[in-house]
Design a protein around this motif. Structure first.
Motif, PDB file in Angstrom:
ATOM      1  N   GLN A  99       0.820  -1.208   0.000  1.00 24.19           N
ATOM      2  CA  GLN A  99       0.000   0.000   0.000  1.00 24.19           C
ATOM      3  C   GLN A  99       0.861   1.268   0.000  1.00 24.19           C
ATOM      4  O   GLN A  99       1.938   1.304   0.558  1.00 24.19           O
ATOM      5  CB  GLN A  99      -0.899   0.009   1.243  1.00 24.19           C
ATOM      6  N   PRO A 101       0.926   4.793   1.476  1.00 27.77           N
ATOM      7  CA  PRO A 101       0.161   5.429   2.553  1.00 27.77           C
ATOM      8  C   PRO A 101      -0.284   6.858   2.200  1.00 27.77           C
ATOM      9  O   PRO A 101       0.355   7.549   1.418  1.00 27.77           O
ATOM     10  CB  PRO A 101       1.145   5.445   3.721  1.00 27.77           C
ATOM     11  N   ASN A 117      -6.066   7.208   8.004  1.00 26.38           N
ATOM     12  CA  ASN A 117      -6.838   6.186   7.298  1.00 26.38           C
ATOM     13  C   ASN A 117      -6.677   4.841   8.016  1.00 26.38           C
ATOM     14  O   ASN A 117      -5.577   4.508   8.465  1.00 26.38           O
ATOM     15  CB  ASN A 117      -6.373   6.068   5.855  1.00 26.38           C
ATOM     16  N   SER A 125      -6.523   2.080   6.746  1.00 21.28           N
ATOM     17  CA  SER A 125      -5.554   1.257   6.016  1.00 21.28           C
ATOM     18  C   SER A 125      -4.136   1.485   6.550  1.00 21.28           C
ATOM     19  O   SER A 125      -3.294   0.591   6.479  1.00 21.28           O
ATOM     20  CB  SER A 125      -5.600   1.584   4.521  1.00 21.28           C
ATOM     21  N   THR A 147      -4.538  -0.164  10.686  1.00 22.42           N
ATOM     22  CA  THR A 147      -4.924  -1.548  10.960  1.00 22.42           C
ATOM     23  C   THR A 147      -3.758  -2.512  10.714  1.00 22.42           C
ATOM     24  O   THR A 147      -3.016  -2.371   9.759  1.00 22.42           O
ATOM     25  CB  THR A 147      -6.136  -1.939  10.094  1.00 22.42           C
ATOM     26  N   ASP A 157      -5.929  -3.580  17.046  1.00 23.01           N
ATOM     27  CA  ASP A 157      -7.002  -3.295  16.086  1.00 23.01           C
ATOM     28  C   ASP A 157      -8.336  -3.107  16.809  1.00 23.01           C
ATOM     29  O   ASP A 157      -9.136  -2.245  16.459  1.00 23.01           O
ATOM     30  CB  ASP A 157      -7.127  -4.436  15.061  1.00 23.01           C
ATOM     31  N   PRO A 190     -15.692  -2.097   7.558  1.00 26.48           N
ATOM     32  CA  PRO A 190     -14.951  -1.430   6.462  1.00 26.48           C
ATOM     33  C   PRO A 190     -15.843  -0.678   5.484  1.00 26.48           C
ATOM     34  O   PRO A 190     -15.358   0.181   4.747  1.00 26.48           O
ATOM     35  CB  PRO A 190     -14.217  -2.583   5.773  1.00 26.48           C
ATOM     36  N   GLU A 241     -13.758   4.528   7.371  1.00 30.00           N
ATOM     37  CA  GLU A 241     -12.459   4.496   6.684  1.00 30.00           C
ATOM     38  C   GLU A 241     -11.354   5.154   7.501  1.00 30.00           C
ATOM     39  O   GLU A 241     -10.192   5.113   7.113  1.00 30.00           O
ATOM     40  CB  GLU A 241     -12.557   5.255   5.341  1.00 30.00           C
TER      41      GLU A 241
END
Lengths: 456, 456
Positions: free
Chosen positions: A2, A4, B47, B49, B52, B60, B90, B94
């Protein structure tokens, strides 16, 4: 892997931005403290029961809501889901992010009313969050810098606010600014005199757009809203620009000859001006702008707004007096007056006018070049000697190429670089390079220290 | 009418607490800057993403998640709801609240790797949020105060960290503290020597509990986890207390005679100690604690932990070196070392040991009593004169009863009160009352100013 990113409308503040932002924050904070305000911080999350309904329907939409932790659906049923977001929300979320500093302050005052010694003068510098559509100059996370006095209706507080505004912008080096002020009682009385009593809100909403749409459109809108166009023509002197405070007051005295609310407004303005004379400052940057309305409905007396005259940007500071801050939480009759500095806009103004002081480019004052081994141990000794004298100093951590070390020093905008070569270790002299002038000198340690200390 | 409250595990910080918290923050910040660290601030929301999977499964769970704004259910279907919180999450969220300062820092480094001049020395002082069960000393919102250097494996950084810890606690007046340090390579080598190579994590987890459960239980747990009890008996010297750094190093040199990792660990410790000698400080408060392990799995070299020896409380500062901070975001081989001060615990330690400086009770230095009218205008003049001399001063805003005004001054812990009566206006002398001593003097304005200025 990913790549970021950060959420839309939010920002990272790197080292250079932080130095400038802190310069603004520290200036405002020092002024607030000089005027006897004490700092308060409230939690980032507030219960939604505290936040909801305080900012209008639109505000409720713009609140960021935090999901209950754990199995957040456990208290819901399928019918809750089917009935849509709005109905499901209260069952899965109890907390939201702070939307402004005023409501949390009111909440704090009510919760601590028995411990607080009124009048309570508090300042608060914290971020707030709004789920607005991000655009240039509008962020989803931004700082507010508020100061409020509650528990007194003394108009000395208004004079103090005008003085604080002057002192903050004077310290920041901004010369050409105007503090516009007005009084809601004056606006209210105007609607009474022009035969539209009780229509203060409509009047304020329309007149608030003057800067954007011009006088003619404002009058048009007022006529549409049922104001008499003949009566509105009495207001011409109010729209006249470049009137002195005395001109405006003279007009109001005639206009409000038979209106009690209007006379009260005039009296408040004159009392504030009397106090201000006591401070004996040259130029309070003050303009009595009778068309200043400010959007917020809770103001009941003085209102303020500050413009930077040399930069095209909205107001950089604003505030006013309110009579019922804490009523919504059950505590009546708490009068107060407050002010809020718009840090993001002030940041842009200082940048556009090139007003940041040179010395604020970095907090590091000296970097010592690292040649490894023996030079490194000598470097530690010099670094420690500088620090003991209160100088912010560092030794580059690796024996890297000179070019790399100098480029690091440049990027960090450090004003002095010290080179300690083999000979210099023996003679205990050090090469001090002034990074701005390029000048290089061979000096004893005491001389290095005094050069750096005297460089401001 | 609702009674307002704040979310569980969060706190308001009123004026007195803010003065003390700022005293700690300012001290740490000044030391960070003295050592060449630059400030960074990252957004409150990241975010999901980014967050997590970085803190383990438990982490988490403890993330606060922010609902998508607007009609958050619009991208969901009934089957998403039916499949439970974990699957619905999810699609309706976000973003989450910052959980620590390390992951946002790694994210920043990766996003700005082309602009950053490495080594990058950053400090960050911001709140973090964890949906932990609140209890004494554990909050859902608390501040972290981190400093990290990334992009160099120079052990000078470790020496600098030890120096910063010394300077921070010295400035805060804490005398009796211990900086425990160790090296993960030593711990790793120990598992090799005692015939349990690759079992470093199990070893660290068990030994980390030494303070809580004692040596016997730790050995018991290690045996249960498959370590040989006979081999473990070789570790007795490690558990011995009151060993000097030299004692410990001598033991390790024999113990690691045939172990390369262990020798590397010893070499790192010795290099750090050599650098430290260069600073020539009396007492670095250092203890080489070979049982220090620290829970976090990402440390690969030096580890640190600070104890306040006179207060029963966990560690007040901790950190260590890691070899792969940014790998999770695709940037390999960024070595770094960092430290984090636990402000909430330091706050409690200073309070228990009564170490807050007296002068930090209030930032207001003088209050002028208000008798209304003429005295008020004289009060404004005196207040302004004090402020022009840099003195934080205020005039009580109302002509309230003397008792009320004095009780306000007491509550605000203001050191001086000035009384301006009718006679005093005529003679231009002012009554200055020292609130601590009760002493009252009749003074000229210049004398008032110098008394207040010299009172520190």
């Amino acid at each position: 892997m990913q790549k970021p990113s950060i959420p839309r409308g939010t920002r990272d503040f790197g080292p250079e931005q932080m130095v400038r932002r802190n310069y603004i924050f520290d200036t405002i904070k020092a002024v607030y403290q000089k005027y006897g305000f004490s700092q308060l911080e409230t939690p980032t999350m507030e219960n939604l029961s505290v936040l909801t309904g305080k900012y209008g329907d639109e505000g409720d939409q713009l609140l960021f809501k935090v999901l209950n932790s754990g199995d957040f659906l456990s208290k819901t049923e399928a019918t809750d889901y089917e009935s849509g977001s709005k109905n499901l929300l209260p069952k899965i979320s109890e907390k939201g992010l702070r939307y402004d500093l005023t409501v949390p302050f009111a909440r704090y005052v009510v919760m601590h009313r028995n411990d607080i010694s009124f009048p309570f003068k508090r300042f608060q510098i914290q971020p707030v969050w709004r789920a607005d559509r991000p655009q240039k100059g509008r962020y989803r996370e931004f700082y507010q810098c508020d100061a409020d006095v509650v528990g007194t209706d003394s108009l000395l507080c208004e004079a103090e606010i005008i003085m604080m505004i002057n002192e903050v912008f004077d310290k920041l080096g901004l010369k050409n600014f105007t503090i516009k002020f007005n009084n809601r009682k004056v606006l209210s009385a105007i609607t009474e005199v022009i035969g539209a009593p009780g229509k203060e809100t409509e009047f304020c909403v329309a007149i608030d757009k003057l800067d954007k749409i011009g006088k003619d459109k404002v009058i048009e809108e007022l006529v549409e809203r049922g104001f008499s166009s003949e009566n509105l023509s009495q207001l011409d002197p109010i729209f006249a620009t470049n009137q002195s405070i005395d001109d405006n007051l003279n007009f109001l005295k005639g206009f409000f000859a038979a209106n009690e609310t209007g006379q009260k407004g005039i009296q408040e303005i004159e009392e504030i001006l009397t106090y201000l004379k006591g401070y004996s400052i040259d130029n309070p940057h003050l303009e009595l702008d009778l068309t200043l309305a400010r959007g917020l409905s809770y103001y009941t007396g003085s209102i303020f707004e500050v413009k930077a005259n040399d930069v095209k940007i909205g107001s950089i500071c604003g505030g006013g007096r309110y009579d019922n801050l804490t009523g919504v939480f059950g505590l009546k009759d708490v009068s107060g007056v407050g002010i809020s500095f718009g840090v993001d806009r002030i940041y842009d103004v200082l940048e556009e006018l090139n007003l940041y002081p040179e010395s604020h480019a970095s907090s590091l004052q000296a970097m010592i070049v690292n040649f490894g081994n023996e030079s490194m141990m000598a470097g530690i000794k010099v670094m420690q000697a500088l620090r003991l004298e209160g100088i912010n100093a560092e030794l580059y951590p690796d024996n890297a190429k000179m070019k790399k070390q100098m480029s690091y020093a440049n990027n960090k905008a450090v004003p002095f670089v010290i080179v300690i070569g083999e000979d210099e270790i023996k003679t205990e002299t050090y090469s001090l390079k002034n990074m701005a002038s390029g000048e290089q000198e061979s000096l004893k340690l005491e001389e290095v220290i005094s050069k750096i200390k005297n460089s401001h």
